[in-house]
Design a protein around this motif. Structure first.
Motif, PDB file in Angstrom:
ATOM      1  N   GLU A 179      10.941  78.836  12.975  1.00 38.38           N
ATOM      2  CA  GLU A 179      10.797  80.142  14.369  1.00 38.38           C
ATOM      3  C   GLU A 179      12.354  81.533  14.253  1.00 38.38           C
ATOM      4  OE1 GLU A 179      11.286  76.509  14.984  1.00 38.38           O
ATOM      5  OE2 GLU A 179       9.104  77.223  15.721  1.00 38.38           O
ATOM      6  N   GLU A 183       9.743  89.727  11.708  1.00 38.69           N
ATOM      7  CA  GLU A 183       8.220  89.726  10.724  1.00 38.69           C
ATOM      8  C   GLU A 183       9.182  91.330   9.734  1.00 38.69           C
ATOM      9  OE1 GLU A 183       5.583  91.716  13.740  1.00 38.69           O
ATOM     10  OE2 GLU A 183       6.387  90.258  15.490  1.00 38.69           O
ATOM     11  N   VAL A 193       3.483  82.103  11.517  1.00 39.88           N
ATOM     12  CA  VAL A 193       3.003  80.999  12.666  1.00 39.88           C
ATOM     13  C   VAL A 193       4.207  80.335  13.295  1.00 39.88           C
ATOM     14  CG1 VAL A 193       1.762  79.304  13.408  1.00 39.88           C
ATOM     15  CG2 VAL A 193       0.121  80.886  11.720  1.00 39.88           C
ATOM     16  N   ARG A 194       4.036  80.982  14.244  1.00 40.32           N
ATOM     17  CA  ARG A 194       5.334  80.498  15.085  1.00 40.32           C
ATOM     18  C   ARG A 194       5.040  80.417  16.382  1.00 40.32           C
ATOM     19  NH1 ARG A 194       7.952  86.770  15.345  1.00 40.32           N
ATOM     20  NH2 ARG A 194       6.738  87.778  16.668  1.00 40.32           N
ATOM     21  N   THR A 195       6.203  79.307  17.022  1.00 41.16           N
ATOM     22  CA  THR A 195       5.952  79.033  18.235  1.00 41.16           C
ATOM     23  C   THR A 195       6.891  80.004  19.144  1.00 41.16           C
ATOM     24  OG1 THR A 195       5.151  76.649  18.064  1.00 41.16           O
ATOM     25  CG2 THR A 195       6.067  77.542  20.305  1.00 41.16           C
ATOM     26  N   ASP A 196       7.043  80.442  20.269  1.00 39.47           N
ATOM     27  CA  ASP A 196       7.972  81.299  20.726  1.00 39.47           C
ATOM     28  C   ASP A 196       8.918  79.951  21.809  1.00 39.47           C
ATOM     29  OD1 ASP A 196       9.496  83.039  22.228  1.00 39.47           O
ATOM     30  OD2 ASP A 196       7.581  84.621  23.217  1.00 39.47           O
ATOM     31  N   ASN A 197       9.861  79.742  20.687  1.00 42.47           N
ATOM     32  CA  ASN A 197      10.603  79.263  20.941  1.00 42.47           C
ATOM     33  C   ASN A 197      11.665  79.674  22.326  1.00 42.47           C
ATOM     34  OD1 ASN A 197      12.026  76.179  19.379  1.00 42.47           O
ATOM     35  ND2 ASN A 197      10.415  78.323  18.561  1.00 42.47           N
ATOM     36  N   ARG A 199      10.899  82.030  24.834  1.00 40.04           N
ATOM     37  CA  ARG A 199      10.323  81.182  26.524  1.00 40.04           C
ATOM     38  C   ARG A 199       9.917  80.171  26.604  1.00 40.04           C
ATOM     39  NH1 ARG A 199       4.197  82.232  26.905  1.00 40.04           N
ATOM     40  NH2 ARG A 199       4.208  83.220  24.538  1.00 40.04           N
ATOM     41  N   LEU A 337      -1.685  74.339  15.289  1.00 41.11           N
ATOM     42  CA  LEU A 337      -0.684  74.699  14.767  1.00 41.11           C
ATOM     43  C   LEU A 337      -0.610  74.756  13.531  1.00 41.11           C
ATOM     44  CD1 LEU A 337       3.621  75.940  14.628  1.00 41.11           C
ATOM     45  CD2 LEU A 337       2.651  75.080  12.524  1.00 41.11           C
ATOM     46  N   GLU A 360       1.219  83.361  16.805  1.00 43.88           N
ATOM     47  CA  GLU A 360       2.378  82.557  17.878  1.00 43.88           C
ATOM     48  C   GLU A 360       0.854  81.661  18.491  1.00 43.88           C
ATOM     49  OE1 GLU A 360       3.926  84.324  20.680  1.00 43.88           O
ATOM     50  OE2 GLU A 360       5.513  85.231  19.995  1.00 43.88           O
ATOM     51  N   TYR A 363       1.740  76.073  23.406  1.00 48.56           N
ATOM     52  CA  TYR A 363       2.356  75.626  24.373  1.00 48.56           C
ATOM     53  C   TYR A 363       2.448  75.203  25.670  1.00 48.56           C
ATOM     54  CZ  TYR A 363       5.716  78.947  26.461  1.00 48.56           C
ATOM     55  OH  TYR A 363       6.006  79.699  27.022  1.00 48.56           O
TER      56      TYR A 363
END
Length: 372
Positions: A179, A183, A193-197, A199, A337, A360, A363
């Motif tokens: 995370e 970019e 590939v990431r998760t919006d931690n 948010r 993911l 993204e 989640y």
């Protein structure tokens, strides 16, 4: 996710050396030599090409002959060696998953998700832990000269964005996860590939506020050291907590440090938090391991959850549904993911050389008893 810190290979080659037969030698006897395709072909009176076609699951072999070859393969315990396949074809069917540790529950579950998704794509996952530190992470970027594989899934933790950006191009096809990468830092030949931690933590905090909680604590900040990244997972999640509180006009969060992102860390930090800040009525934890420790500590202290204090974790590990009370948590879709990452990486392995792609992963907030 823990803070800042297999399966058949695809299309074996027809001219490989092979593993020993299934016969187990007696103590002190020499190891049986490897079985070859040539020997299988001679045993059955067919061509080496026919054996290769069966091994590679090609269609141009009659059913009766295919069955005979398959039976001989089982009888002789014939297995292609990945190293020889890679030397001959340039591919091995192996993908390296380089993650900070397998000690945390999240990463062990993530590794299983990758293994499952790789199997569906007729690939194998090779695990590589970078727990040894920055130098080990650097070895991932230098191309894993001692490790076979067609591509790398890499979760960097200690190595700086400047180092990654300075590569210009990755040695192997690479997809980054985690995370805290910008970019602009992505080198050619890679995706992210990431998760919006931020948010997700915002959503968790907004849920607590919706329950009427106003004095929120965040447990997840480790003691500051030079090795910890400014854009760490914990800082991103803390940023989401702060933004939700600011939007609601609520006080700033209480943010004690935790010794580790573990159940033990949550147990000690949670009890100290309630001793020093008994007014806290909601806790957002950096991961589920911390939250499990917090729940135990609160129960030992006679504090009712969620009556007095509501608790939310992050990761939705399997044990989250079986805590007392069951744990409300953010669920980063580990299977989705892994699937997205492998699809991107296999495209890279297959020759795609376009610009870096950033995606993204989804989640959701799973509401259970600890903050229901």
């Amino acid at each position: 996710m823990a803070d800042e810190r297999a399966v058949p290979s695809a299309e074996p080659s027809s001219a490989l050396q092979h593993e020993p037969s299934a016969e187990t030698p007696s103590a002190g006897s020499p190891r049986p030599r490897n079985v070859t395709m040539r020997e299988i072909a001679a045993r059955l009176g067919v061509s080496i090409k026919t054996v290769s076609n069966v091994v590679n699951e090609r269609p141009n072999v009659g059913s009766a002959t295919r069955e005979r070859v398959q039976q001989a393969i089982r009888d002789l315990n014939y297995r292609p060696q990945v190293g020889a396949q890679q030397m001959r074809t340039g591919t091995s069917g192996l993908i390296t998953l380089a993650i900070p540790s397998l000690a945390g529950t999240y990463f062990s579950e993530l590794a299983q998700a990758f293994a499952d998704e790789a199997q569906r794509r007729r690939r194998s996952i090779m695990l590589h832990s970078t727990a040894a530190g920055r130098d080990e992470e650097a070895s991932v970027l230098s191309g894993f000269t001692r490790v076979l594989g067609d591509g790398v899934v890499f979760n960097p933790l200690l190595i700086g964005e400047d180092v990654i950006a300075g590569l210009g191009r990755t040695i192997q096809p690479t997809v980054f996860i985690g995370e805290h990468l910008a970019e602009a830092a992505l080198p050619a030949g890679s995706d992210y590939v990431r998760t919006d931690n931020e948010r997700a933590a915002h959503d968790a905090t907004a849920h607590l506020l919706g329950l009427g909680r106003r004095r929120i604590a965040y447990l997840g900040m480790l003691p500051t050291t030079e090795s910890r990244q400014a854009h760490s997972t914990s800082r991103l999640r803390l940023g989401g907590v702060r933004r939700a509180l600011t939007e609601a006009g609520a006080p700033e969060p209480v943010v004690p440090t935790v010794p580790t992102w573990s159940q033990e860390g949550g147990l000690s930090a949670g009890r100290e938090l309630m001793d020093s800040h008994p007014e806290v009525d909601g806790i957002v934890c950096g991961n589920d391991d911390l939250a499990r420790g917090v729940l135990l500590g609160l129960r030992m202290a006679g504090i009712d959850v969620p009556g007095q204090v509501a608790v939310i974790g992050y990761d939705n590990i399997r044990e989250a549904a079986f805590t007392t009370p069951s744990l409300t948590t953010i669920d980063p879709d580990k299977q989705a993911l892994a699937a997205t990452v492998l699809d991107l990486l296999i495209e890279r392995i297959g020759g795609y050389d376009g610009p870096a792609r950033v995606i993204e992963a989804p989640y959701r907030l799973v509401v259970r008893g600890s903050a229901g």
